[in-house]
Enzyme design. Structure first.
Site, mmCIF file in Angstrom:
data_model
loop_
_atom_site.group_PDB
_atom_site.id
_atom_site.type_symbol
_atom_site.label_atom_id
_atom_site.label_comp_id
_atom_site.label_asym_id
_atom_site.label_seq_id
_atom_site.Cartn_x
_atom_site.Cartn_y
_atom_site.Cartn_z
ATOM 1 N N CYS A 1 -3.800 0.848 -2.893
ATOM 2 C CA CYS A 1 -3.929 -0.385 -1.968
ATOM 3 C C CYS A 1 -2.927 -1.350 -2.502
ATOM 4 O O CYS A 1 -2.730 -1.259 -3.926
ATOM 5 C CB CYS A 1 -5.308 -0.952 -2.021
ATOM 6 N N GLU B 1 -3.303 -4.354 -3.179
ATOM 7 C CA GLU B 1 -3.904 -5.329 -4.182
ATOM 8 C C GLU B 1 -3.672 -4.736 -5.669
ATOM 9 O O GLU B 1 -3.406 -5.136 -6.451
ATOM 10 C CB GLU B 1 -5.231 -5.623 -3.700
ATOM 11 N N ASN C 1 0.911 -1.145 0.009
ATOM 12 C CA ASN C 1 -0.115 0.037 0.006
ATOM 13 C C ASN C 1 0.877 1.392 0.023
ATOM 14 O O ASN C 1 1.919 1.254 0.597
ATOM 15 C CB ASN C 1 -0.913 -0.056 1.218
#
Length: 133
Positions: free
Chosen positions: A55, A57, A44
């Protein structure tokens, strides 16, 4: 841990401290196993304008897509917590875009695997291309 889990865990742990989280002090690292058998990891990156942060991800997915891979086979989320940390709602949708409902998700802290789940359990009724066509 199984071999793929260990590989993903090691990759996430190696970059965990690189997260930039001066506002929340909550580092997250993610590792994805692409269908090409490569591992893509991200952390992040916060910003003083909160919505402008990235983020972990999204960072990992960006690397995967930039490399030409469009399918996630396994996902590992790493956070320094006692209990399993799941992806936020937006990241669940981001991950589902390139996953199947059966794609395994490993939720880990810095020491161990805490829980195994899958994308279908994390995001039931996901919005996808079939929904809009």
């Amino acid at each position: 841990m199984k071999e793929n889990q260990e590989t993903l865990f090691t990759s996430a742990k190696q970059i965990f401290d690189n997260a930039y989280a001066p506002y929340s002090n909550f580092n997250v690292a993610v590792s994805l196993l692409g269908c090409n058998k490569k591992v893509y990891s991200g952390v992040n990156v916060e910003n003083s304008s909160y919505p402008e942060g990235i983020c972990a991800e999204a960072a990992a997915i960006g690397k995967m897509i930039s490399d030409g891979c469009r399918k996630i086979e396994e996902i590992l989320i790493l956070a320094d917590t006692k209990n399993p940390t799941t992806p936020c709602g937006g990241c669940r949708q981001r991950l589902m875009e390139f996953s199947a409902t059966s794609t395994p998700v490993y939720l880990c802290n810095l020491e161990e695997l805490l829980k195994i789940t899958n994308m279908g359990d994390l995001l039931p009724g996901a919005f996808d291309l079939k929904t809009i066509k």
